[in-house]
Scaffold this active site. Structure first.
Site, mmCIF file in Angstrom:
data_model
loop_
_atom_site.group_PDB
_atom_site.id
_atom_site.type_symbol
_atom_site.label_atom_id
_atom_site.label_comp_id
_atom_site.label_asym_id
_atom_site.label_seq_id
_atom_site.Cartn_x
_atom_site.Cartn_y
_atom_site.Cartn_z
ATOM 1 N N ASN A 17 -2.523 -4.090 5.450
ATOM 2 C CA ASN A 17 -1.715 -2.913 5.762
ATOM 3 C C ASN A 17 -0.803 -3.174 6.957
ATOM 4 O O ASN A 17 -1.095 -3.978 7.841
ATOM 5 C CB ASN A 17 -2.598 -1.681 5.996
ATOM 6 C CG ASN A 17 -3.632 -1.851 7.090
ATOM 7 O OD1 ASN A 17 -4.164 -2.943 7.311
ATOM 8 N ND2 ASN A 17 -3.944 -0.765 7.783
ATOM 9 N N MET A 18 0.343 -2.487 6.965
ATOM 10 C CA MET A 18 1.359 -2.666 8.000
ATOM 11 C C MET A 18 1.897 -1.303 8.430
ATOM 12 O O MET A 18 2.215 -0.462 7.595
ATOM 13 C CB MET A 18 2.508 -3.537 7.481
ATOM 14 C CG MET A 18 2.104 -4.944 7.081
ATOM 15 S SD MET A 18 3.454 -5.841 6.253
ATOM 16 C CE MET A 18 4.695 -5.883 7.558
ATOM 17 N N GLU A 19 1.997 -1.106 9.741
ATOM 18 C CA GLU A 19 2.522 0.134 10.318
ATOM 19 C C GLU A 19 3.635 -0.206 11.301
ATOM 20 O O GLU A 19 3.659 -1.311 11.860
ATOM 21 C CB GLU A 19 1.401 0.894 11.048
ATOM 22 C CG GLU A 19 0.207 1.218 10.176
ATOM 23 C CD GLU A 19 -1.042 1.563 10.976
ATOM 24 O OE1 GLU A 19 -2.062 1.892 10.345
ATOM 25 O OE2 GLU A 19 -1.001 1.493 12.236
ATOM 26 N N CYS A 30 -6.734 4.347 -1.762
ATOM 27 C CA CYS A 30 -6.362 5.758 -1.684
ATOM 28 C C CYS A 30 -5.588 6.148 -2.945
ATOM 29 O O CYS A 30 -5.188 5.299 -3.747
ATOM 30 C CB CYS A 30 -5.519 6.024 -0.440
ATOM 31 S SG CYS A 30 -3.874 5.273 -0.497
ATOM 32 N N CYS A 78 -2.206 4.376 -3.440
ATOM 33 C CA CYS A 78 -2.266 3.001 -3.945
ATOM 34 C C CYS A 78 -2.645 2.959 -5.420
ATOM 35 O O CYS A 78 -2.154 2.111 -6.168
ATOM 36 C CB CYS A 78 -3.253 2.178 -3.125
ATOM 37 S SG CYS A 78 -2.637 1.783 -1.474
ATOM 38 N N GLU A 133 -3.118 -2.785 -0.518
ATOM 39 C CA GLU A 133 -2.971 -3.048 -1.946
ATOM 40 C C GLU A 133 -1.501 -3.223 -2.321
ATOM 41 O O GLU A 133 -1.149 -4.105 -3.107
ATOM 42 C CB GLU A 133 -3.579 -1.893 -2.764
ATOM 43 C CG GLU A 133 -5.076 -1.728 -2.558
ATOM 44 C CD GLU A 133 -5.418 -0.737 -1.446
ATOM 45 O OE1 GLU A 133 -6.472 -0.097 -1.549
ATOM 46 O OE2 GLU A 133 -4.631 -0.607 -0.472
ATOM 47 N N HIS A 181 0.514 -0.102 2.544
ATOM 48 C CA HIS A 181 -0.926 -0.204 2.352
ATOM 49 C C HIS A 181 -1.292 -1.619 1.896
ATOM 50 O O HIS A 181 -0.467 -2.338 1.333
ATOM 51 C CB HIS A 181 -1.394 0.822 1.325
ATOM 52 C CG HIS A 181 -1.148 2.242 1.739
ATOM 53 N ND1 HIS A 181 -2.005 3.272 1.418
ATOM 54 C CD2 HIS A 181 -0.143 2.819 2.449
ATOM 55 C CE1 HIS A 181 -1.545 4.411 1.904
ATOM 56 N NE2 HIS A 181 -0.402 4.156 2.533
#
EC number: 3.5.4.5
Length: 294
Positions: free
Chosen positions: A89-91, A129, A132, A104, A102
């Site tokens: 995951n990347m924010e 989630c 995804c 996935e 996300h």
């Protein structure tokens, strides 16, 4: 070996370390294992496909970029080719949470950008989630994609997303990961623009026909290109910038080292990636952003 893997590496069994060391120590380790490498690692470690994917999860998780949640998720996408692809995951600070990627999504897109044309399974350390599940429902693997979670028996996407809404409900027959080439051309010869154009030509946008691609050039001169991945439910669509950032980050690039970027899209497309692409890149410290239209 990249520093981000050191902590996870120390926790791996010795036999797996021995098998993986030549691969992860490569100068340009691409955060994936080829089918031949997977076969070699399985022979040395004694692990089967499922067990190996679980064993690799800590390494994939180490690729996470989470300055907001500090909640790291890793995923391994397994292609029909036999290749294994890392995802995490990347924010991004300073932009809406909708720009988040996300794990996935990352693993699936990573595989797609590497040329994979079909996935058989995805292994993840936390349950997918709803976002995804809907994203993966766009794949040509369909509801038969196998999902593996720690401590649970494997299940299909269809079991995780019963009575789903997807491409077939909108009479779409070209699915995510199906080979396509839209045939757009540009007179510009700039390599970065051509990389973005190539990405746009292989993008998946059957609902809006707003094909687009983004190419990023980092301070070391490397180029990372990403394609738009549209979704039947619209909101889970993945912008081309996010796809390019996936490829950059998963291979160990610093997303704050982008020197310039190009977005290529249609001049009269019904949707545009420009505003969100510009805002996100500005938040990452890149101001040299160009829009080119076909």
């Amino acid at each position: 070996m990249q520093a981000r893997f050191h902590t996870s590496w120390a926790e791996l069994p010795a036999s797996l370390q021995f098998a993986l060391e030549p691969i992860l120590s490569a100068e340009n380790f691409p955060a994936m294992l080829t089918a031949e490498q997977v076969k070699t690692v399985k022979n040395i470690s004694g692990l089967d496909d499922d067990a190996l994917a679980f064993a690799l999860l800590p390494l994939a998780t180490a690729c996470a970029l989470t300055p907001i949640s500090h909640f790291n998720v890793g995923a391994i996408a397994r292609g029909k080719s036999g290749n294994f692809y890392f995802g995490a995951n990347m924010e991004f600070r300073g932009v809406p949470l909708q720009q988040t990627i996300h794990a996935e999504q990352c693993a699936v897109t990573h595989a797609w950008l590497r040329g994979e044309t079909n996935l058989v399974a995805i292994t993840v350390n936390y349950t997918p989630c709803g976002h995804c599940r809907q994203f993966m429902n766009e794949l040509n693997s369909g509801s038969e994609l196998h999902i593996h979670l720690p401590g649970r028996p494997p299940s299909t996407l269809g079991q995780y997303l019963p009575d789903s809404f997807g491409p077939t409900d909108l009479a779409i027959t070209t699915l995510l990961m199906d080979p396509v080439n839209h045939g757009y051309t540009l007179a510009e010869t700039d390599p970065l623009t051509q990389a973005a154009l190539n990405a746009a030509n292989h993008s998946h946008a059957p609902y809006s026909q707003s094909h687009s691609g983004v190419a990023l050039e980092t301070t070391n001169g490397k180029i990372y290109a990403g394609r738009y991945a549209e979704n039947a439910a619209f909101n889970p669509s993945l912008p081309p910038l996010q796809a390019a950032l996936i490829l950059a980050n998963i291979t160990g690039e610093n997303c704050a080292s982008i020197r310039r970027a190009v977005l290529v899209e249609g001049h009269n497309a019904v949707t545009s990636q420009w505003d969100t692409t510009l805002a996100t890149l500005n938040a990452l410290g890149c101001s040299a952003v160009k829009r080119v239209t076909f």
